[in-house]
Design a protein around this motif. Structure first.
Motif, mmCIF file in Angstrom:
data_model
loop_
_atom_site.group_PDB
_atom_site.id
_atom_site.type_symbol
_atom_site.label_atom_id
_atom_site.label_comp_id
_atom_site.label_asym_id
_atom_site.label_seq_id
_atom_site.Cartn_x
_atom_site.Cartn_y
_atom_site.Cartn_z
ATOM 1 N N PHE A 132 -7.812 -24.918 21.596
ATOM 2 C CA PHE A 132 -7.159 -23.617 21.432
ATOM 3 C C PHE A 132 -8.178 -22.531 21.090
ATOM 4 C CE2 PHE A 132 -5.447 -20.523 18.403
ATOM 5 C CZ PHE A 132 -4.456 -19.933 19.167
ATOM 6 N N VAL A 133 -9.073 -22.831 20.154
ATOM 7 C CA VAL A 133 -10.030 -21.828 19.693
ATOM 8 C C VAL A 133 -10.974 -21.413 20.821
ATOM 9 C CG1 VAL A 133 -11.975 -21.455 18.135
ATOM 10 C CG2 VAL A 133 -9.889 -22.507 17.280
ATOM 11 N N GLU A 134 -11.448 -22.366 21.602
ATOM 12 C CA GLU A 134 -12.353 -22.032 22.700
ATOM 13 C C GLU A 134 -11.679 -21.135 23.722
ATOM 14 O OE1 GLU A 134 -13.865 -25.600 24.371
ATOM 15 O OE2 GLU A 134 -15.037 -26.145 22.592
ATOM 16 N N ARG A 135 -10.447 -21.418 24.040
ATOM 17 C CA ARG A 135 -9.757 -20.615 25.057
ATOM 18 C C ARG A 135 -9.340 -19.250 24.525
ATOM 19 N NH1 ARG A 135 -10.341 -25.386 26.076
ATOM 20 N NH2 ARG A 135 -10.363 -26.249 28.200
ATOM 21 N N LEU A 136 -8.881 -19.212 23.292
ATOM 22 C CA LEU A 136 -8.542 -17.917 22.714
ATOM 23 C C LEU A 136 -9.795 -17.056 22.569
ATOM 24 C CD1 LEU A 136 -6.522 -15.985 21.384
ATOM 25 C CD2 LEU A 136 -7.021 -17.110 19.201
ATOM 26 N N GLY A 137 -10.892 -17.648 22.091
ATOM 27 C CA GLY A 137 -12.127 -16.885 21.926
ATOM 28 C C GLY A 137 -12.664 -16.358 23.233
ATOM 29 N N THR A 138 -12.607 -17.175 24.268
ATOM 30 C CA THR A 138 -13.076 -16.743 25.588
ATOM 31 C C THR A 138 -12.217 -15.605 26.130
ATOM 32 O OG1 THR A 138 -13.935 -18.963 26.057
ATOM 33 C CG2 THR A 138 -13.550 -17.510 27.941
ATOM 34 N N ALA A 139 -10.894 -15.745 25.994
ATOM 35 C CA ALA A 139 -9.990 -14.695 26.471
ATOM 36 C C ALA A 139 -10.185 -13.405 25.680
ATOM 37 C CB ALA A 139 -8.542 -15.172 26.362
ATOM 38 N N LEU A 140 -10.378 -13.523 24.373
ATOM 39 C CA LEU A 140 -10.551 -12.338 23.541
ATOM 40 C C LEU A 140 -11.856 -11.616 23.879
ATOM 41 C CD1 LEU A 140 -9.698 -10.501 21.254
ATOM 42 C CD2 LEU A 140 -10.513 -12.225 19.626
ATOM 43 N N PHE A 141 -12.917 -12.370 24.123
ATOM 44 C CA PHE A 141 -14.181 -11.760 24.524
ATOM 45 C C PHE A 141 -14.034 -11.058 25.874
ATOM 46 C CE2 PHE A 141 -18.390 -12.037 26.583
ATOM 47 C CZ PHE A 141 -19.155 -11.360 25.636
ATOM 48 N N THR A 142 -13.376 -11.698 26.805
ATOM 49 C CA THR A 142 -13.187 -11.120 28.140
ATOM 50 C C THR A 142 -12.407 -9.818 28.071
ATOM 51 O OG1 THR A 142 -13.271 -13.311 29.170
ATOM 52 C CG2 THR A 142 -12.234 -11.542 30.432
ATOM 53 N N HIS A 143 -11.308 -9.822 27.336
ATOM 54 C CA HIS A 143 -10.502 -8.596 27.221
ATOM 55 C C HIS A 143 -11.270 -7.496 26.487
ATOM 56 C CE1 HIS A 143 -6.634 -9.740 28.936
ATOM 57 N NE2 HIS A 143 -6.738 -10.921 28.341
ATOM 58 N N SER A 144 -11.971 -7.874 25.410
ATOM 59 C CA SER A 144 -12.671 -6.863 24.611
ATOM 60 C C SER A 144 -13.803 -6.210 25.391
ATOM 61 C CB SER A 144 -13.209 -7.488 23.326
ATOM 62 O OG SER A 144 -12.156 -8.009 22.530
ATOM 63 N N CYS A 145 -14.512 -7.008 26.195
ATOM 64 C CA CYS A 145 -15.594 -6.463 27.030
ATOM 65 C C CYS A 145 -15.059 -5.675 28.209
ATOM 66 C CB CYS A 145 -16.476 -7.589 27.545
ATOM 67 S SG CYS A 145 -17.516 -8.372 26.312
ATOM 68 N N GLY A 146 -14.046 -6.227 28.844
ATOM 69 C CA GLY A 146 -13.601 -5.671 30.120
ATOM 70 C C GLY A 146 -12.623 -4.529 30.022
ATOM 71 N N ARG A 147 -12.026 -4.333 28.845
ATOM 72 C CA ARG A 147 -11.019 -3.274 28.705
ATOM 73 C C ARG A 147 -11.336 -2.368 27.518
ATOM 74 N NH1 ARG A 147 -6.100 -3.665 31.105
ATOM 75 N NH2 ARG A 147 -6.066 -1.481 30.452
ATOM 76 N N PRO A 148 -12.410 -1.576 27.608
ATOM 77 C CA PRO A 148 -12.738 -0.673 26.504
ATOM 78 C C PRO A 148 -11.681 0.396 26.281
ATOM 79 C CG PRO A 148 -14.103 -0.198 28.414
ATOM 80 C CD PRO A 148 -13.389 -1.471 28.713
ATOM 81 N N ASP A 149 -10.789 0.576 27.258
ATOM 82 C CA ASP A 149 -9.712 1.545 27.103
ATOM 83 C C ASP A 149 -8.604 1.028 26.208
ATOM 84 O OD1 ASP A 149 -9.398 -0.322 29.308
ATOM 85 O OD2 ASP A 149 -7.485 0.684 29.710
ATOM 86 N N ARG A 150 -8.579 -0.273 25.953
ATOM 87 C CA ARG A 150 -7.551 -0.857 25.091
ATOM 88 C C ARG A 150 -8.142 -1.124 23.707
ATOM 89 N NH1 ARG A 150 -2.885 -2.332 27.086
ATOM 90 N NH2 ARG A 150 -2.479 -4.200 25.855
ATOM 91 N N SER A 151 -7.333 -0.937 22.701
ATOM 92 C CA SER A 151 -7.796 -1.177 21.332
ATOM 93 C C SER A 151 -8.068 -2.666 21.137
ATOM 94 C CB SER A 151 -6.747 -0.709 20.324
ATOM 95 O OG SER A 151 -5.618 -1.581 20.352
#
Length: 270
Positions: free
Chosen positions: A48-67
């Motif tokens: 769970f942690v690996e997948r959540l962390g990967t998804a969170l990194f992807t969203h945070s990097c790829g969507r600077p328009d989102r908080s």
């Protein structure tokens, strides 16, 4: 950013439920919440942690328009979708994690902290400490009752079960404490903020296994911990944590649920 980190499992050979990933502008640190193998999920906390962390990194990097809170919401939603059909995600002890995210967007440093990991931000002569203490607050009375008994005694074990039941019952409910689990609404409970990038010199992100040197053992303060990171690095900090744990192997001096815990320390220069 120039980022350095060190991570260790609580015991050699056992899974490390911490997760850290960093890029040029973004850092994500998670600490998996340990639960029994009978927690409704066939995959387990490390998965769970690996997948959540990967998804969170992807969203945070790829969507600077989102908080960052929105990015955490989306990451929880994505991760839940991976196993909602095979696992019982409605259980209060389903896999979960704490979260720290730091992101540079143009001239701003943005951050998010959820649950009991710690973020330290160094600015000129000021050190900002960001930590979510709601878990400590809701479990304080039960923890005091547990710690009144000798570690390992029948009274201690009974009181520890009471503490665990209290933590489980107050997870992700109003008035309780919040972790990243299956419900993306928890993201809205995270502590968030931003600073002018020019004000920030360095920051540190710590899971509670690393921060316990200060907030549990009282060995030095946050300024001293930052000095250790600056001059000796994260591996030295973890070595000092392990030395303190070894000096109190029975938990008599510093009562704690885990004699040794997974520990991760991140040091970043801006």
């Amino acid at each position: 950013m120039r980022v350095e980190f060190a991570t260790e499992p609580g015991h050699p050979g056992e899974p490390n439920e911490d997760f850290v990933v960093a890029g040029p502008t973004t850092l994500v640190l998670l600490d998996g919440v340990t639960s029994s193998s009978d927690n409704g999920c066939k995959h387990g906390v490390p998965w769970f942690v690996e997948r959540l962390g990967t998804a969170l990194f992807t969203h945070s990097c790829g969507r600077p328009d989102r908080s960052l809170a929105e990015c955490l919401h989306d990451a929880i939603e994505d991760t839940s979708a991976l196993h909602v059909d095979a696992c019982d995600l409605g259980r209060p002890d389903a896999p979960a994690a704490t979260a720290v995210v730091v992101r540079v967007v143009e001239d701003r440093l943005e951050y998010l902290v959820l649950s009991d990991s710690t973020l330290l931000i160094e600015r000129d002569d000021d050190l900002t400490v960001v930590t979510d203490d709601r878990l400590g607050v809701v479990g304080a009375a039960a923890r005091r009752r547990r710690n009144a008994h000798p570690p390992g005694s029948p009274g201690y074990l009974t009181a520890h079960q009471e503490y665990a039941d209290t933590v489980r019952a107050t997870r992700n409910v109003p008035g309780g404490h919040w972790v990243a689990a299956a419900d993306p609404a928890a993201a809205g409970e995270a502590l968030t903020g931003g600073l002018a990038l020019g004000e920030v010199h360095a920051f540190a992100a710590l899971t509670d296994g690393a921060s316990r040197l200060v907030d549990r053992f009282g060995i030095g303060d946050w300024d001293r911990l930052m000095t250790t990171l600056r001059h000796f690095g994260p591996a030295e900090l973890l070595a000092r944590v392990r030395a303190a744990e070894a000096s109190d192997a029975d938990g008599a001096r510093w009562p704690r649920g885990k004699v040794c815990d997974d520990a991760t320390a991140v040091w970043a220069l801006i």
